[in-house]
Write a protein that holds these residues in place. Sequence first.
Motif, short mmCIF file in Angstrom:
data_model
loop_
_atom_site.label_atom_id
_atom_site.label_comp_id
_atom_site.label_asym_id
_atom_site.label_seq_id
_atom_site.Cartn_x
_atom_site.Cartn_y
_atom_site.Cartn_z
N VAL A 4 0.78 -1.13 0.02
CA VAL A 4 0.15 0.08 0.11
C VAL A 4 0.96 1.19 -0.17
O VAL A 4 1.79 1.33 1.08
CB VAL A 4 -0.90 0.01 1.32
CG1 VAL A 4 -1.76 1.38 1.16
CG2 VAL A 4 -1.91 -1.05 1.15
N TYR A 5 0.75 2.11 -0.89
CA TYR A 5 1.48 3.25 -1.10
C TYR A 5 0.97 4.50 -0.48
O TYR A 5 -0.44 4.90 -0.80
CB TYR A 5 1.73 3.53 -2.33
CG TYR A 5 3.01 2.62 -2.99
CD1 TYR A 5 2.67 1.35 -3.10
CD2 TYR A 5 4.21 3.10 -3.20
CE1 TYR A 5 3.62 0.43 -3.65
CE2 TYR A 5 5.22 2.39 -3.74
CZ TYR A 5 4.85 0.87 -3.79
OH TYR A 5 6.13 0.04 -4.31
N TYR A 6 1.44 5.36 0.38
CA TYR A 6 0.72 6.26 1.15
C TYR A 6 1.72 7.72 0.76
O TYR A 6 2.89 7.76 0.59
CB TYR A 6 1.10 6.28 2.52
CG TYR A 6 0.30 4.84 3.17
CD1 TYR A 6 0.97 3.74 3.29
CD2 TYR A 6 -1.02 5.26 3.85
CE1 TYR A 6 0.18 2.73 3.91
CE2 TYR A 6 -1.60 4.08 4.05
CZ TYR A 6 -1.02 2.79 4.12
OH TYR A 6 -1.80 1.62 4.68
N CYS A 7 0.86 8.66 0.60
CA CYS A 7 1.31 10.11 0.31
C CYS A 7 1.33 10.83 1.57
O CYS A 7 0.64 10.47 2.54
CB CYS A 7 0.49 10.97 -0.54
SG CYS A 7 0.68 12.50 -0.92
N ASN A 8 2.53 11.60 1.84
CA ASN A 8 2.60 12.23 3.10
C ASN A 8 3.04 13.66 2.75
O ASN A 8 3.95 13.78 1.75
CB ASN A 8 3.69 11.56 3.83
CG ASN A 8 4.18 12.38 5.15
OD1 ASN A 8 5.25 13.29 4.99
ND2 ASN A 8 3.46 12.24 6.20
N ALA A 9 2.68 14.75 3.54
CA ALA A 9 2.92 16.00 3.45
C ALA A 9 3.37 16.51 4.77
O ALA A 9 2.77 16.21 5.78
CB ALA A 9 1.77 16.95 2.99
N ARG A 10 4.55 17.23 4.78
CA ARG A 10 5.30 17.53 6.20
C ARG A 10 5.59 19.02 5.96
O ARG A 10 6.54 19.38 5.00
CB ARG A 10 6.39 16.57 6.55
CG ARG A 10 6.75 17.00 7.94
CD ARG A 10 8.22 16.07 8.37
NE ARG A 10 9.19 16.71 7.79
CZ ARG A 10 10.52 16.30 8.02
NH1 ARG A 10 10.59 15.22 8.83
NH2 ARG A 10 11.50 16.75 7.16
N HIS A 11 5.09 19.74 6.88
CA HIS A 11 5.33 21.17 6.59
C HIS A 11 6.93 21.42 7.06
O HIS A 11 7.56 21.07 7.84
CB HIS A 11 4.55 22.09 7.85
CG HIS A 11 4.79 23.59 7.33
ND1 HIS A 11 5.75 24.34 7.84
CD2 HIS A 11 3.58 24.29 6.77
CE1 HIS A 11 5.47 25.46 7.50
NE2 HIS A 11 4.04 25.53 6.73
N SER A 12 7.56 22.08 6.06
CA SER A 12 8.97 22.41 6.01
C SER A 12 9.52 23.24 7.59
O SER A 12 10.49 22.97 7.80
CB SER A 12 9.57 23.18 4.73
OG SER A 12 8.81 24.51 4.83
N ILE A 13 8.64 23.77 8.27
CA ILE A 13 8.95 24.63 9.38
C ILE A 13 8.38 23.99 10.58
O ILE A 13 9.09 23.57 11.64
CB ILE A 13 8.67 26.09 9.19
CG1 ILE A 13 9.33 26.79 7.92
CG2 ILE A 13 8.98 26.87 10.58
CD1 ILE A 13 9.25 28.02 7.75
N THR A 14 7.13 24.04 10.50
CA THR A 14 6.16 23.34 11.74
C THR A 14 6.57 21.95 11.97
O THR A 14 6.23 21.19 13.13
CB THR A 14 4.99 23.69 11.84
OG1 THR A 14 4.26 23.15 10.74
CG2 THR A 14 4.90 25.12 11.55
N LEU A 15 6.97 21.14 10.55
CA LEU A 15 6.66 19.70 10.83
C LEU A 15 5.56 19.04 10.93
O LEU A 15 5.46 17.81 11.18
CB LEU A 15 7.93 19.26 11.91
CG LEU A 15 9.14 19.83 11.64
CD1 LEU A 15 10.20 18.95 12.58
CD2 LEU A 15 9.74 19.65 10.37
N SER A 16 4.33 19.87 10.92
CA SER A 16 2.94 19.13 11.17
C SER A 16 2.99 18.30 9.78
O SER A 16 3.32 18.77 8.66
CB SER A 16 1.93 20.12 11.00
OG SER A 16 1.94 21.02 10.07
N ALA A 17 2.25 17.21 10.04
CA ALA A 17 2.15 16.42 8.67
C ALA A 17 0.73 16.01 8.33
O ALA A 17 0.01 15.87 9.43
CB ALA A 17 3.19 15.24 8.98
#
Length: 117
Positions: free
Chosen positions: A92-105
């Motif tokens: 299963v392939y998952y997409c992830n977004a992580r904020h470059s400063i706050t590191l919220s994902a």
Amino acid sequence: VRLVESGGGLVQPGGSLRLSCTASGFFIGSYDMKWYRQAPGKERELVATVSTFGGTPTYPDSVKGRFTISRDNAKNTVNLQMNSLKPEDTAVYYCNARHSITLSAYWGQGTQVTVSS
């Protein structure tokens, strides 16, 4: 806020698939974008990263030369082109977004990729 993956499916060994991940509710331009995968009984594995400010994407040796990640900030989308697929790419392939400063994902719900003859 959502990440929605698409493009998974069944493909024969040696074949290709293109996964897409479309974000809504936020702008990916401030986020490092990643693709992970998880096979049954195994830990989640990072397979591709493209940073906020561009630069050279990174890949583990297991997919280097076969997978290509790209981002289109105007379309709020990140793609993963997978070539020369092997049975061991099944996951299963998952997409992830992580904020470059706050590191919220944020995570997508995943899309199944099966490589089998």
